[in-house]
Design a protein around this motif. Structure first.
Motif: not given
Length: 406
Positions: A229-233, A289-298, A307-310, A373-379
């Motif tokens: 959670s903290y590392g991916l954030m 929380g993990l689902v929301l982190i994945a949603a952020a990368s999506a 707006p996408h970044f924010w 690439l960075l956001n694909w790694i998160v998923l």
């Protein structure tokens, strides 16, 4: 006596809320500007986010020394030391940015981490003189200061960017030093209370060995949930300003406001996260929380507009709040009272060590492969962690064995 204690606790909670609003702006400024300064003056672009990584390493390295200083000098004396470090940190970082010295700038952000180690303890200090019934509210008051810090830090960057001619980033760090200087007058108003901390000797002599505690599957899952959670954030947040300004051509103001919304999303939900945990359980809140982190990368993969970044940064902040607070609560369930000091210290060391690695690697990845690439790694990392948490729920790993004292 309880009324007198709570009167002191209320006074200190208000003071610490104000101190949090000032001191909590420290990491927001480093995160907003650290990668951009690194990109401009680092000898290799791969080192662009090293200053932000050193902030996290400074927090990890400073936690135990800060506790020892406060144990010796008391909360107020310790916080005087901490704010002094904060003033020096901002001044050194500003000098490094102004003169193009990457080493000096990195030293400043590392010292900023040491200052943040003191700020991290404000929420615990608020409970020192509080009755059991007031402790949760005292912590909430301090967390409210964190919400204000999420506005103060980015706004300081925006309003000071033209303060130093020919060095648009140095002014933000001078502002960081001024905020730390203002904290002197705030923490001076604290009323003396006993420092609620166990002595190292007592902690080492009581309870099970750390190896036994770490061998518990539920403890390992709790640590993994906190690390992820903290590392991916940190992984995504550190790279976001760099991606917005350098890769996508957005303004510094847009990037800074994105970090502001992100920090507000990190701390704002704290007022009701405990209620969600009470209703749905720690494990399910972590998974949410993990689902929301994945949603952020999506969302981040869906486009690179402001707006996408924010939106991605807001989802990332809420996901961190649910995931990390839930994981922290799980860690607390895995140890006896006499084991908490050692166990939680080791957990924090692992978490912030992981955060430092994540923030550094994000700079290398966003430079070499870009924001996508960075956001694909998160998923896949999130998917694996959710699978482990679901396995733990199915196997009832998180349910304490009947009659076991933990």
């Amino acid at each position: 006596m309880p009324a007198i204690d709570d009167r002191t606790a209320r006074h200190n909670a208000v003071i610490l809320c104000c101190a949090q609003a000032l001191g909590g702006a420290n990491p927001a400024i480093v995160v907003s500007l650290g990668g951009l300064v690194g990109q401009a003056i680092a000898p290799d672009p791969a080192y662009a986010t090293l200053p932000v990584s050193l902030l996290q390493l400074g927090i990890a390295s400073g936690t135990i020394p800060a506790a020892l200083v406060m144990r010796r000098l008391g909360r107020r004396g310790g916080y005087f030391v901490g704010t002094t470090i904060g003033v020096v940190a901002g001044s050194v970082a500003a000098a490094g940015a102004a003169y193009g010295s990457f080493g000096l700038f990195c030293l400043g952000t590392f010292l900023a981490g040491f200052y943040s180690a003191y700020v991290q303890s404000y929420r615990f200090a608020a409970t020192d003189a509080a009755s059991p019934g007031f402790r949760a509210r005292a912590i909430a008051w301090v967390m409210a200061g964190g919400v204000v810090a999420g506005i103060v830090g980015p706004q300081t960057v925006i309003w000071t960017r033209d303060l130093v001619p020919h060095s648009p980033f140095a002014g933000g760090f001078l502002g960081q030093a001024v905020l730390a200087l203002l904290s002197f007058g705030v923490v001076a108003l604290l009323r003396p209370t006993p420092v609620a901390a166990a002595s190292p000797t007592a902690g080492a002599a009581a309870g099970r060995p750390l190896g036994v505690i770490f061998a518990q599957p539920r403890f390992l899952l709790a640590v993994v949930a906190g690390l992820v959670s903290y590392g991916l954030m940190s992984f995504v947040m550190t790279a976001a300003p760099l991606a917005m300004v350098v890769e996508c051509g957005h303004s510094l103001g847009s990037a800074t406001l994105g970090i502001q919304w992100h920090i507000l999303a990190m701390y704002g939900p704290s007022f009701f996260t405990a209620g969600l945990i009470g209703r749905f359980g720690r494990e399910r809140v972590v998974i949410a929380g993990l689902v929301l982190i994945a949603a952020a990368s999506a969302v981040a993969l869906g486009g690179t507009s402001v707006p996408h970044f924010w939106t991605a940064l807001v989802l990332l902040g809420i996901g961190w709040n649910f995931g990390f607070i839930g994981a922290t609560a799980l860690v607390a369930e895995c140890c006896r009272p006499e084991e908490r000091t050692r166990t939680q210290a080791m957990n924090d060391f692992l978490v912030f060590g992981c955060v430092a690695v994540a923030s550094f690697s994000s700079g290398t990845l966003v430079t070499a492969g870009g924001w996508t690439l960075l956001n694909w790694i998160v998923l896949p990392v999130v998917a694996l962690t959710i699978a482990l948490m679901l396995w733990g729920l199915a196997r009832r790993v998180f349910a304490p064995a009947e009659g076991r004292l933990v």
